[in-house]
Design an enzyme around this catalytic site. Structure first.
Site, PDB file in Angstrom:
ATOM      1  N   LYS A 112      67.183  15.838  -1.196  1.00  7.33           N
ATOM      2  CA  LYS A 112      68.089  14.907  -1.864  1.00  7.33           C
ATOM      3  C   LYS A 112      67.314  13.780  -2.556  1.00  7.33           C
ATOM      4  O   LYS A 112      67.795  13.194  -3.518  1.00  7.33           O
ATOM      5  CB  LYS A 112      69.066  14.305  -0.864  1.00  7.33           C
ATOM      6  CG  LYS A 112      69.894  15.294  -0.058  1.00  7.33           C
ATOM      7  CD  LYS A 112      70.907  16.024  -0.913  1.00  7.33           C
ATOM      8  CE  LYS A 112      71.956  16.754  -0.077  1.00  7.33           C
ATOM      9  NZ  LYS A 112      71.410  17.907   0.676  1.00  7.33           N
TER      10      LYS A 112
HETATM   11  C1  LIG Z   1      71.908  19.141   0.896  1.00  9.36           C
HETATM   12  C2  LIG Z   1      70.991  20.115   1.505  1.00  9.36           C
HETATM   13  C3  LIG Z   1      71.129  21.485   1.254  1.00  9.36           C
HETATM   14  C4  LIG Z   1      72.242  22.044   0.402  1.00  9.36           C
HETATM   15  O1  LIG Z   1      72.082  21.720  -0.956  1.00  9.36           O
HETATM   16  P1  LIG Z   1      73.314  21.809  -1.970  1.00  9.36           P
HETATM   17  O2  LIG Z   1      72.810  21.302  -3.241  1.00  9.36           O
HETATM   18  O3  LIG Z   1      74.401  20.950  -1.372  1.00  9.36           O
HETATM   19  O4  LIG Z   1      73.736  23.239  -2.009  1.00  9.36           O
HETATM   20  C5  LIG Z   1      70.205  22.329   1.815  1.00  9.36           C
HETATM   21  N1  LIG Z   1      69.205  21.869   2.618  1.00  9.36           N
HETATM   22  C6  LIG Z   1      69.058  20.566   2.885  1.00  9.36           C
HETATM   23  C7  LIG Z   1      67.973  20.131   3.790  1.00  9.36           C
HETATM   24  C8  LIG Z   1      69.933  19.637   2.331  1.00  9.36           C
HETATM   25  O5  LIG Z   1      69.785  18.339   2.601  1.00  9.36           O
END
Ligand SMILES: *Cc1c(COP(=O)(O)O)cnc(C)c1O
Length: 495
Positions: A112
């Site tokens: 993120k």
């Molecule tokens: C948010 C997240 C995901 C999923 O990603 P999306 O874009 O919501 O599909 C996968 N792995 C981790 C560690 C995340 O923080």
């Protein structure tokens, strides 16, 4: 020429990129999408020698056409700096026969950060461009990682406040500690009695609440979103797929023009959608493999064309993927409906009312770029253990879902193209599940003890993000019921 954006539920009304970033969600509840996906205007040969920041500019300028070069470069350089623990920002690591694109080298050690380190800069620049004088209130629902990354990105950014809701008991201990110890006078963190979908629905409802909008406006506030529905998060995520392909080429792991597959551990469908956009920009990607955990609503969707959220919500060891309503899928639905906003709006209304919709056979044909897969808790743990035993590399539980699905896909389909796995979190962040997968003897150990153990067995230094929370004070202890989120927000803002 300006690339404009419209809602997935109304294609008539167009806004600029900066307006779309400011608003987050369209007034009709739809998501902003660009009218078309722009092509890269640089060659792979040129991209090969570019830094992450240069690649980011080459990609983002194609989408955010109302930002000046100076503005965009300022945003990029403010985001991708020493907050990352490596100059390359997103390193590629060869693990066995796959390439892990490590997206967890930012401030909160999950992917993120790739978007949330730049979003505050895009947002405050967009506010300036559009003459916004109100204070921007970021409302965020988190399944664990978004919350902390958004808090870190927005903490003490002038002209903003941020309020994060997370499901009590639905995030890892480390994730919770990261959030409740967050510094910054403009930050608030609230645990809700409910799951992530409740949190996300609550936030969406506030965005659609016209009455609330008026009250806030009178008090000098305006909502915006840091969730992955904001186009200002999606666009920066396209960058690392372009970058990864160029680096594979530079390292002579692939030949010029060679197609690769990409496997993405998926929850809200933002990350994999960014890979799809990268493909449409011209990156030679063959299959986009959507990896789910036991909450396999997306797998079933790709298998049957039916999206059905009416099922049990399962808490897994990959909590950031414990999602039954995958918001960003709406952007794909709109695209495969032939950019038919009305058709998309109908399906989304069915999702809201009945929790289920079915796409048409013609729409299904347009999903040919995608493959779906899922991994059980046992498979996910086994992949972590076996990979560690064979290679010494330790991956986190989310990445392991993708690595498991990638291996399964290769076996079942016979498709032996080289595969990139989006590695979305540091194993230190999900320490308990990761270490227990490696050896059952760790099951009862204390989390911080395990952190030292992981560092010692993997030879990887303990990340700063973990060191920081070891002795930090708890600053946020608010809780509320899922149906009291609006009251909580008003109280926090003093409205
Ligand atoms: C948010 C997240 C995901 C999923 O990603 P999306 O874009 O919501 O599909 C996968 N792995 C981790 C560690 C995340 O923080």
């Amino acid at each position: 020429m300006n690339l404009l954006y419209n809602s997935t539920r109304n294609a008539e009304k167009k806004v600029t990129a900066s307006e779309a970033i400011l608003k987050g969600l369209a007034d009709d509840g739809g998501l902003f999408v660009p009218e078309y996906i722009p092509k890269l205007d640089v060659t792979m040969d040129e991209l090969k020698s570019m830094s992450y920041q240069e690649t980011a500019y080459a990609v983002m300028k194609q989408f955010l056409t109302d930002f000046t070069e100076e503005e965009l470069k300022h945003c990029i350089n403010s985001a991708y700096d020493e907050k990352f623990d490596t100059e390359v920002i997103a390193p590629l690591v060869k693990v066995g026969d796959t390439y892990h694109l490590e997206l967890f080298h930012g401030a909160t050690i999950a992917f993120k950060d790739m978007a949330l380190s730049i979003l505050p800069h895009l947002l405050t620049t967009a506010a300036k461009k559009n003459g916004v004088t109100k204070e921007i209130v970021i409302l965020t629902a988190t399944s664990g990682d978004t919350g902390k990354a958004a808090l870190a990105g927005f903490a003490d950014v002038p002209g903003t406040k941020i309020i994060v809701f997370y499901p009590k008991g639905g995030v890892s201990r480390i994730q919770e500690l990261q959030m409740v110890t967050q510094k910054g006078d403009n930050t608030s963190v609230v645990a809700i009695h409910g799951n992530f979908d409740n949190a996300q629905s609550g936030v969406k409802a506030m965005f659609e609440d016209k009455e609330l909008e008026k009250e806030l406006s009178a008090a000098g506030y305006q909502f915006s979103s840091a969730n992955s529905i904001n186009i200002g998060r999606l666009v920066p995520q396209v960058v690392y797929y372009v970058y990864a392909y160029a680096k594979l080429l530079e390292n002579e792991e692939i030949a010029s023009g060679e197609e690769i597959n990409v496997t993405v551990p998926t929850g809200n469908f933002g990350n994999i959608l960014a890979a799809y956009y990268a493909k449409q920009m011209g990156v030679p990607i063959a299959k986009l493999i959507c990896a789910s955990n036991e909450n396999k609503v997306l797998f079933d969707f790709f298998e049957t064309g039916v999206y059905d959220r009416n099922r049990e919500f399962i808490l897994t060891s990959s909590p950031s993927m414990d999602i039954l309503i995958s918001s960003n899928l709406e952007r794909l639905i709109y695209t495969i409906a032939g950019q038919d906003a009305q058709k998309n709006a109908e399906l989304m209304a069915q999702l809201k009312e009945k929790g289920v919709y079915e796409i048409t056979p013609q729409m299904r044909e347009r999903l040919a770029d995608f493959a779906g897969g899922f991994a059980t808790e046992e498979e996910c743990a086994a992949t972590i253990r076996k990979t560690y035993e064979r290679t010494g590399y330790v991956m986190d539980t989310h990445t392991s879902v993708a690595a498991s699905v990638c291996a399964q896909y290769r076996k079942d389909s016979g498709d032996d193209r080289k595969c990139l796995v989006a590695s979305t979190a540091s194993p230190f962040k999900f320490i308990h599940s990761v270490m227990t997968a490696i050896d059952g003897k760790y099951a009862s150990a204390d989390e911080f003890g395990l952190i030292d153990e992981l560092s010692s067995i993997s030879g990887v230094e303990i990340p700063n993000a973990i060191k920081e929370i070891r002795n930090a004070d708890i600053r946020h202890e608010q809780e509320c019921d899922a149906d009291k989120m609006k009251e909580t927000v008003k109280k926090i803002l003093g409205v």
